[in-house]
Design an enzyme around this catalytic site. Sequence first.
Site, short mmCIF file in Angstrom:
data_model
loop_
_atom_site.label_atom_id
_atom_site.label_comp_id
_atom_site.label_asym_id
_atom_site.label_seq_id
_atom_site.Cartn_x
_atom_site.Cartn_y
_atom_site.Cartn_z
N ARG A 179 52.90 -95.49 -31.69
CA ARG A 179 53.34 -96.42 -32.73
C ARG A 179 54.57 -95.86 -33.43
NH1 ARG A 179 50.97 -99.69 -30.49
NH2 ARG A 179 49.30 -101.07 -31.21
N HIS A 224 58.71 -101.21 -26.23
CA HIS A 224 57.26 -101.31 -26.44
C HIS A 224 56.58 -101.92 -25.19
CE1 HIS A 224 53.89 -101.70 -29.66
NE2 HIS A 224 53.37 -101.55 -28.45
#
Length: 309
Positions: free
Chosen positions: A224, A272
Site C-alpha cells: 500500500r 497497482h
Amino acid sequence: MALLFKSDVDRAEQWSAALKRYDPNMEVRVWPDAGSPADIEYALVWKPQQGLLKRFPNLKAIFSLGAGIDHLVDDPELPPNVPLVRMVEPGLTAGMTEFVVMSVLMHHRRMIDYLAMQKDKMWAQLPVPLAADRRIGVMGQGVLGADAAAALAGLGFDVAGWSRSPRPVPGVTGFQGPVFWEAFLSRTDILVCLLPVTKETRGILNAKTFGLMPKGGVVINAARGGLMVEDDLLSALGSGQLSGASLDVFSYEPLVPEHPFWTHPRVIVTPHCAAITVPESGARVVVDNIRRLESGQPLMHVVDIKRGY
Ligand code: NDP
Ligand code: OXD
C-alpha cells in the site's frame, strides 16, 4: 439470497458469471441496481463509497474483492457487527509471487542499468552476486509474504521474513516484532513490503528504515502507498543510501503525471497491478465461504478490525 457486487473496475459480468457457475441460485445485483436493500445478504466490494454498506439492513457478511481491507475500514459508517472477510485466493497469491520474483530479479540482475545502457547502445557486462549472496527481506509473512518469500528462497536467495508473530516458512529466516526490526533491516539488501497498512505500519518505509539498511539497498513496495513516506524514498535514492525501487502502490492513485517517480532513473513504476483477484478462483472462495456460514460453520479469513488486518 442476493449478493451485491460493487467495484470501480468494470469486471461485473465476469464476476457474476463465475459466482453463478459455483452457485446457480445466487442472485447477483450489480451496484447501482441493488433492488430492495432488504434483499441483500452479502456484499462483494472494492472501494464502495462511504456509507453505502450501512444501507443494507440484512447484511450477513462483507467480502472484500482484494486482500487489503483498508478501503473498507476507512468508512466510519461501516456496519459494526457484520463480519468483514478479506480475499484469499490462489490466483491473487500466484500473481503477487510472480510480481515479487520479477521485481527482485530486475534489481538483482541490474536491469535498470542494462535498460539505460541499451538507450546509449552500450555493450558491457556488469557484475552480479550469486543469489545466495543477495539478502532479501520480506516485510509481512502472511498469505502473500510467505508465498513470495518461499519462492525467492527456492531461487537460492538468502531470504528473511518479518512479522508480528512467528510464521515459520521453510528456507526463510524469521524475525518477529519491533525488537528484531533493526537486525532484520541490517541484513537486507532488497526489502520487499507486503504488510497491510494499519495504525502501526503506516509510514513504516521512511528515512530511518532506509538508513538502517546496508548502503545501496533496494525497496519494493507492492502493498500500500500509505506504508511509504515518498519524499524520504526520493531523498534516500538521491543520497545513494538506496540504489533503486519498484513501486506498485502510491499515497495517491493514480500517480499524478507530474510526480517525480514517473521519470526517476532508479524507480520502476507499475499501476497497482501487482496482483489482481481472479474472478474464477475468487468466486469459488466466496461461494464456499457463504456455504460455510449458511451451514453454521465459521467464516474463513475474517478481518480483526481492531488489529486492522
Ligand atoms: P495477511 O494478513 O495474510 O498478512 C499480513 C502480514 O503482515 C502478517 O504476517 C502480519 O504478521 C504482518 N504484520 C501486520 N502488522 C504488522 C506489524 N505491525 N509488524 C510486523 N508485521 C506485521 O495479508 P496478505 O499477505 O494477504 O496481504 C498483505 C497486503 O498486500 C494487503 O493488506 C494489501 O494491502 C497488499 N496487496 C497489494 C496488492 C497489489 O496489487 N499491490 C494485491 C494484494 C494485496 P502476523 O503474521 O504476525 O499476523
Ligand atoms: C488487494 C489489492 O488488496 O489489489 O487485493 O490491492
